[in-house]
Design a protein around this motif. Structure first.
Motif, PDB file in Angstrom:
ATOM      1  N   GLN A 112       0.820  -1.212   0.000  1.00  0.00           N
ATOM      2  CA  GLN A 112       0.000   0.000   0.000  1.00  0.00           C
ATOM      3  C   GLN A 112       0.854   1.264   0.000  1.00  0.00           C
ATOM      4  OE1 GLN A 112      -2.263  -0.911   3.515  1.00  0.00           O
ATOM      5  NE2 GLN A 112      -4.014  -1.708   2.358  1.00  0.00           N
ATOM      6  N   ILE A 113       1.948   1.260   0.749  1.00  0.00           N
ATOM      7  CA  ILE A 113       2.774   2.467   0.843  1.00  0.00           C
ATOM      8  C   ILE A 113       3.438   2.782  -0.498  1.00  0.00           C
ATOM      9  CG2 ILE A 113       5.018   1.481   1.489  1.00  0.00           C
ATOM     10  CD1 ILE A 113       3.364   4.468   3.218  1.00  0.00           C
ATOM     11  N   ARG A 114       3.605   1.777  -1.358  1.00  0.00           N
ATOM     12  CA  ARG A 114       4.214   2.035  -2.667  1.00  0.00           C
ATOM     13  C   ARG A 114       3.340   2.936  -3.526  1.00  0.00           C
ATOM     14  NH1 ARG A 114       6.538  -3.268  -2.161  1.00  0.00           N
ATOM     15  NH2 ARG A 114       4.675  -4.278  -3.039  1.00  0.00           N
ATOM     16  N   ASP A 115       2.039   2.948  -3.268  1.00  0.00           N
ATOM     17  CA  ASP A 115       1.153   3.841  -4.010  1.00  0.00           C
ATOM     18  C   ASP A 115       1.250   5.280  -3.513  1.00  0.00           C
ATOM     19  OD1 ASP A 115       0.097   1.949  -5.736  1.00  0.00           O
ATOM     20  OD2 ASP A 115      -1.443   1.320  -4.323  1.00  0.00           O
ATOM     21  N   ILE A 116       1.861   5.490  -2.346  1.00  0.00           N
ATOM     22  CA  ILE A 116       1.993   6.825  -1.768  1.00  0.00           C
ATOM     23  C   ILE A 116       3.376   7.415  -2.039  1.00  0.00           C
ATOM     24  CG2 ILE A 116       2.173   8.016   0.470  1.00  0.00           C
ATOM     25  CD1 ILE A 116      -0.264   6.503   1.378  1.00  0.00           C
ATOM     26  N   ARG A 117       4.405   6.552  -2.045  1.00  0.00           N
ATOM     27  CA  ARG A 117       5.748   7.038  -2.361  1.00  0.00           C
ATOM     28  C   ARG A 117       5.768   7.663  -3.754  1.00  0.00           C
ATOM     29  NH1 ARG A 117       8.500   1.744  -1.551  1.00  0.00           N
ATOM     30  NH2 ARG A 117       8.373   1.299   0.679  1.00  0.00           N
ATOM     31  N   TRP A 118       6.496   8.735  -3.897  1.00  0.00           N
ATOM     32  CA  TRP A 118       6.643   9.522  -5.120  1.00  0.00           C
ATOM     33  C   TRP A 118       5.376  10.299  -5.443  1.00  0.00           C
ATOM     34  CZ3 TRP A 118      11.410  10.224  -6.595  1.00  0.00           C
ATOM     35  CH2 TRP A 118      12.344   9.211  -6.374  1.00  0.00           C
ATOM     36  N   ARG A 119       4.201   9.646  -5.373  1.00  0.00           N
ATOM     37  CA  ARG A 119       2.961  10.345  -5.721  1.00  0.00           C
ATOM     38  C   ARG A 119       2.608  11.389  -4.673  1.00  0.00           C
ATOM     39  NH1 ARG A 119      -2.692   9.643  -4.645  1.00  0.00           N
ATOM     40  NH2 ARG A 119      -2.165   8.009  -3.144  1.00  0.00           N
ATOM     41  N   ASP A 120       2.681  11.020  -3.384  1.00  0.00           N
ATOM     42  CA  ASP A 120       2.321  11.922  -2.290  1.00  0.00           C
ATOM     43  C   ASP A 120       3.526  12.340  -1.447  1.00  0.00           C
ATOM     44  OD1 ASP A 120      -0.596  11.915  -2.632  1.00  0.00           O
ATOM     45  OD2 ASP A 120      -0.432   9.797  -2.141  1.00  0.00           O
ATOM     46  N   ILE A 121       4.450  11.415  -1.247  1.00  0.00           N
ATOM     47  CA  ILE A 121       5.648  11.681  -0.441  1.00  0.00           C
ATOM     48  C   ILE A 121       6.869  11.206  -1.219  1.00  0.00           C
ATOM     49  CG2 ILE A 121       6.852  11.264   1.734  1.00  0.00           C
ATOM     50  CD1 ILE A 121       4.193  10.590   3.014  1.00  0.00           C
ATOM     51  N   GLU A 144      10.658   6.740 -15.407  1.00  0.00           N
ATOM     52  CA  GLU A 144      10.161   5.512 -14.763  1.00  0.00           C
ATOM     53  C   GLU A 144       9.265   5.834 -13.569  1.00  0.00           C
ATOM     54  OE1 GLU A 144      11.957   1.258 -13.136  1.00  0.00           O
ATOM     55  OE2 GLU A 144      13.241   3.029 -13.213  1.00  0.00           O
ATOM     56  N   ALA A 145       9.661   6.813 -12.769  1.00  0.00           N
ATOM     57  CA  ALA A 145       8.851   7.202 -11.614  1.00  0.00           C
ATOM     58  C   ALA A 145       7.506   7.782 -12.044  1.00  0.00           C
ATOM     59  CB  ALA A 145       9.610   8.215 -10.758  1.00  0.00           C
ATOM     60  N   ILE A 146       7.518   8.568 -13.107  1.00  0.00           N
ATOM     61  CA  ILE A 146       6.274   9.180 -13.598  1.00  0.00           C
ATOM     62  C   ILE A 146       5.313   8.108 -14.102  1.00  0.00           C
ATOM     63  CG2 ILE A 146       5.280  10.701 -15.340  1.00  0.00           C
ATOM     64  CD1 ILE A 146       7.892  12.343 -15.217  1.00  0.00           C
ATOM     65  N   LEU A 147       5.805   7.194 -14.942  1.00  0.00           N
ATOM     66  CA  LEU A 147       4.939   6.174 -15.525  1.00  0.00           C
ATOM     67  C   LEU A 147       4.422   5.190 -14.483  1.00  0.00           C
ATOM     68  CD1 LEU A 147       6.834   5.408 -18.874  1.00  0.00           C
ATOM     69  CD2 LEU A 147       4.888   6.932 -18.484  1.00  0.00           C
ATOM     70  N   ARG A 148       5.188   4.966 -13.420  1.00  0.00           N
ATOM     71  CA  ARG A 148       4.735   4.043 -12.366  1.00  0.00           C
ATOM     72  C   ARG A 148       3.494   4.569 -11.673  1.00  0.00           C
ATOM     73  NH1 ARG A 148       2.516   2.265  -8.697  1.00  0.00           N
ATOM     74  NH2 ARG A 148       3.210   0.816  -7.058  1.00  0.00           N
ATOM     75  N   THR A 154       1.679   9.354 -21.338  1.00  0.00           N
ATOM     76  CA  THR A 154       2.421   8.657 -22.390  1.00  0.00           C
ATOM     77  C   THR A 154       3.922   8.783 -22.150  1.00  0.00           C
ATOM     78  OG1 THR A 154       2.584  10.580 -23.852  1.00  0.00           O
ATOM     79  CG2 THR A 154       0.579   9.238 -24.004  1.00  0.00           C
ATOM     80  N   ALA A 155       4.679   7.906 -22.794  1.00  0.00           N
ATOM     81  CA  ALA A 155       6.137   7.931 -22.636  1.00  0.00           C
ATOM     82  C   ALA A 155       6.714   9.249 -23.139  1.00  0.00           C
ATOM     83  CB  ALA A 155       6.757   6.752 -23.382  1.00  0.00           C
ATOM     84  N   ASP A 156       6.172   9.751 -24.260  1.00  0.00           N
ATOM     85  CA  ASP A 156       6.669  11.024 -24.793  1.00  0.00           C
ATOM     86  C   ASP A 156       6.397  12.162 -23.814  1.00  0.00           C
ATOM     87  OD1 ASP A 156       7.612   9.831 -27.070  1.00  0.00           O
ATOM     88  OD2 ASP A 156       5.855  10.319 -28.295  1.00  0.00           O
ATOM     89  N   GLU A 157       5.215  12.182 -23.225  1.00  0.00           N
ATOM     90  CA  GLU A 157       4.882  13.224 -22.251  1.00  0.00           C
ATOM     91  C   GLU A 157       5.787  13.122 -21.026  1.00  0.00           C
ATOM     92  OE1 GLU A 157       0.068  13.695 -23.149  1.00  0.00           O
ATOM     93  OE2 GLU A 157       0.800  12.246 -21.661  1.00  0.00           O
ATOM     94  N   ALA A 158       6.066  11.897 -20.591  1.00  0.00           N
ATOM     95  CA  ALA A 158       6.925  11.709 -19.424  1.00  0.00           C
ATOM     96  C   ALA A 158       8.349  12.177 -19.705  1.00  0.00           C
ATOM     97  CB  ALA A 158       6.914  10.240 -19.006  1.00  0.00           C
ATOM     98  N   MET A 195      13.955  14.316  -9.720  1.00  0.00           N
ATOM     99  CA  MET A 195      13.260  13.037  -9.689  1.00  0.00           C
ATOM    100  C   MET A 195      12.231  13.002  -8.561  1.00  0.00           C
ATOM    101  SD  MET A 195      14.848   9.200  -9.315  1.00  0.00           S
ATOM    102  CE  MET A 195      16.000   9.510 -10.633  1.00  0.00           C
ATOM    103  N   ALA A 196      12.599  13.559  -7.412  1.00  0.00           N
ATOM    104  CA  ALA A 196      11.679  13.569  -6.276  1.00  0.00           C
ATOM    105  C   ALA A 196      10.429  14.384  -6.569  1.00  0.00           C
ATOM    106  CB  ALA A 196      12.387  14.118  -5.040  1.00  0.00           C
ATOM    107  N   MET A 197      10.557  15.409  -7.421  1.00  0.00           N
ATOM    108  CA  MET A 197       9.422  16.268  -7.754  1.00  0.00           C
ATOM    109  C   MET A 197       8.649  15.776  -8.969  1.00  0.00           C
ATOM    110  SD  MET A 197       9.387  18.455  -5.400  1.00  0.00           S
ATOM    111  CE  MET A 197       8.033  19.375  -6.119  1.00  0.00           C
ATOM    112  N   ALA A 198       8.997  14.608  -9.502  1.00  0.00           N
ATOM    113  CA  ALA A 198       8.426  14.132 -10.758  1.00  0.00           C
ATOM    114  C   ALA A 198       6.907  14.019 -10.729  1.00  0.00           C
ATOM    115  CB  ALA A 198       9.043  12.784 -11.135  1.00  0.00           C
ATOM    116  N   CYS A 199       6.346  13.602  -9.592  1.00  0.00           N
ATOM    117  CA  CYS A 199       4.895  13.406  -9.497  1.00  0.00           C
ATOM    118  C   CYS A 199       4.227  14.480  -8.649  1.00  0.00           C
ATOM    119  CB  CYS A 199       4.596  12.018  -8.935  1.00  0.00           C
ATOM    120  SG  CYS A 199       5.189  10.671  -9.975  1.00  0.00           S
ATOM    121  N   SER A 200       4.908  15.613  -8.464  1.00  0.00           N
ATOM    122  CA  SER A 200       4.372  16.743  -7.689  1.00  0.00           C
ATOM    123  C   SER A 200       3.852  16.294  -6.317  1.00  0.00           C
ATOM    124  CB  SER A 200       3.248  17.437  -8.469  1.00  0.00           C
ATOM    125  OG  SER A 200       3.718  17.938  -9.681  1.00  0.00           O
ATOM    126  N   PRO A 201       4.712  15.745  -5.475  1.00  0.00           N
ATOM    127  CA  PRO A 201       4.263  15.245  -4.166  1.00  0.00           C
ATOM    128  C   PRO A 201       3.840  16.384  -3.249  1.00  0.00           C
ATOM    129  CG  PRO A 201       6.651  15.290  -4.252  1.00  0.00           C
ATOM    130  CD  PRO A 201       6.172  15.630  -5.638  1.00  0.00           C
TER     131      PRO A 201
END
Length: 385
Positions: A112-121, A144-148, A154-158, A195-201
């Motif tokens: 469950q915590i894997r869904d929170i890492r990068w996305r939220d924290i 890779e972090a963005i697509l996860r 899309t890959a191009d957008e990432a 990389m840490a900011m990739a998913c706007s945590p």
């Protein structure tokens, strides 16, 4: 609005003989949205362990013994279209979600915590300069972090976003096609921040973000963190042994020693109206512009062993102000402002207030005066108490 609440968090490391090391004991603090909060203390005081525990990155022998980590973010499968916890989840006793929608990270499974890492924290690890995979291009690692966490991207957008993130932290976008060994130390540090900011945590944990960098690069890294905070509104939890970093970047902070919080509150009050002997000792051992012609005064002795520690104050054996009460039990956190007018009759329950764990909280003026003197911190004086 509070983003993170850590309540009475105790973390242990199991050892081969069946005992355990007390990495942290009953640590409590909170981080507001858009705030920079700092944890400072000597190496081994538990600050990095605490940060890793928030996102379940402890070593295999580490575990949370008790406490809660309430975070204002909900797992996708437990939330509605706005990202808020559904009422059915809040009402379910098997789901670690409070009535206000905060989720207890300590109670989540590793899956469950894997869904929170990068996305939220997201976390900038202590060994950030070695955190990049040497056989993958830097940009691909960000992608890779963005697509996860954003499978709809899309890959191009990432890839385009990865290049944009690198540019935001001062790296030429074309360097996304380079490998880590082609980056300098400062560039690696900035790439890990990107990389840490990739998913706007919502929360960025920066563990010793300026370690092993020269002072010029340190200043640039701190400036980058401040810019990202302003641009994205991210909250930052900074961990460092360097009190000068805290003085520059933090809004509030906590001073840790031996797995305990010794003093906490607004940065300006901790530096301007220091209320704990350990913090006073830290300030003495660090150079300032105004004291450049004075010798630095170190705290004598060594930190305590955290394998089965006794009940006394963790700092008492190195503290020149220790009294008999300090040997009996570790002091609670007292409200500094209340203690100066009312004595230490009330414990401090307001997480945002200036608080200190010291039985002599009502003698602060004398302690501050004595702490300036080098003779106060001699081993002979401490041993004669």
């Amino acid at each position: 609005m509070t983003l993170l609440e850590v309540n009475d968090l105790s973390i242990r490391y199991a050892v081969d003989d069946g005992s355990s090391v007390h990495a942290t004991d009953d640590v409590s603090f909170s981080v507001e949205r858009g705030e920079t909060y700092g944890l400072v203390g000597e190496s081994g005081c538990g600050k990095t362990t605490l940060a890793k525990s928030l996102v379940h990155l402890l070593d295999d022998n580490g575990y949370v013994e008790n406490g809660n980590v309430w975070f204002d973010g909900t797992l996708p499968q437990w939330s509605d279209e706005q990202g808020d916890a559904t009422q059915s989840v809040i009402d379910d006793p098997d789901k670690p979600v409070r009535a206000d929608g905060k989720t207890d990270l300590a109670a989540l499974t590793n899956a469950q915590i894997r869904d929170i890492r990068w996305r939220d924290i997201a976390i900038i690890p202590q060994s950030a300069m070695n955190a990049l995979n040497p056989v993958y291009k830097v940009g691909d690692q960000i992608v890779e972090a963005i697509l996860r966490h954003e499978p709809e991207t899309t890959a191009d957008e990432a890839h385009e976003r990865a290049r944009d993130l690198l540019e935001r932290v001062g790296i030429e976008p074309d360097r996304a096609d380079d490998y880590a060994h082609q980056f300098s130390g400062g560039m690696k540090q900035r790439a890990v921040i990107a990389m840490a900011m990739a998913c706007s945590p919502d929360l960025l944990i920066a563990d010793e973000p300026t370690t092993a960098l020269d002072v010029i690069i340190q200043d640039r890294i701190l400036e980058e963190l401040e810019k990202l905070q302003e641009e994205f509104g991210v909250s930052i939890l900074v961990i460092s042994h360097d009190i000068s970093v805290m003085a520059e970047i933090c809004d509030r902070m906590a001073v840790m020693y031996g797995g305990k919080v010794m003093e906490s509150g607004p940065k300006d009050e901790i530096f301007g109206e220091t209320a704990n002997p350990y913090t006073l000792g830290l300030k003495n051992s660090f150079p300032t512009i105004t004291s450049a012609d004075q010798d630095l005064v170190s705290i004598p002795g060594t930190p305590p062993t955290l394998r089965d520690p006794d009940d006394g104050c963790r700092f008492r054996d190195r503290c020149p102000f220790a009294i008999e009460e300090c040997h009996a039990s570790h002091p609670p956190m007292y409200d500094v402002e209340a203690a100066e007018s009312l004595g230490r009759s009330e414990e401090g329950t307001d997480e945002r207030a200036h608080r200190s764990a010291c039985y002599r909280i009502d003698e602060l003026e004398q302690l501050r005066t004595d702490a300036i003197e080098e003779s106060t911190w001699t081993e002979q004086r401490i041993e004669s108490r």
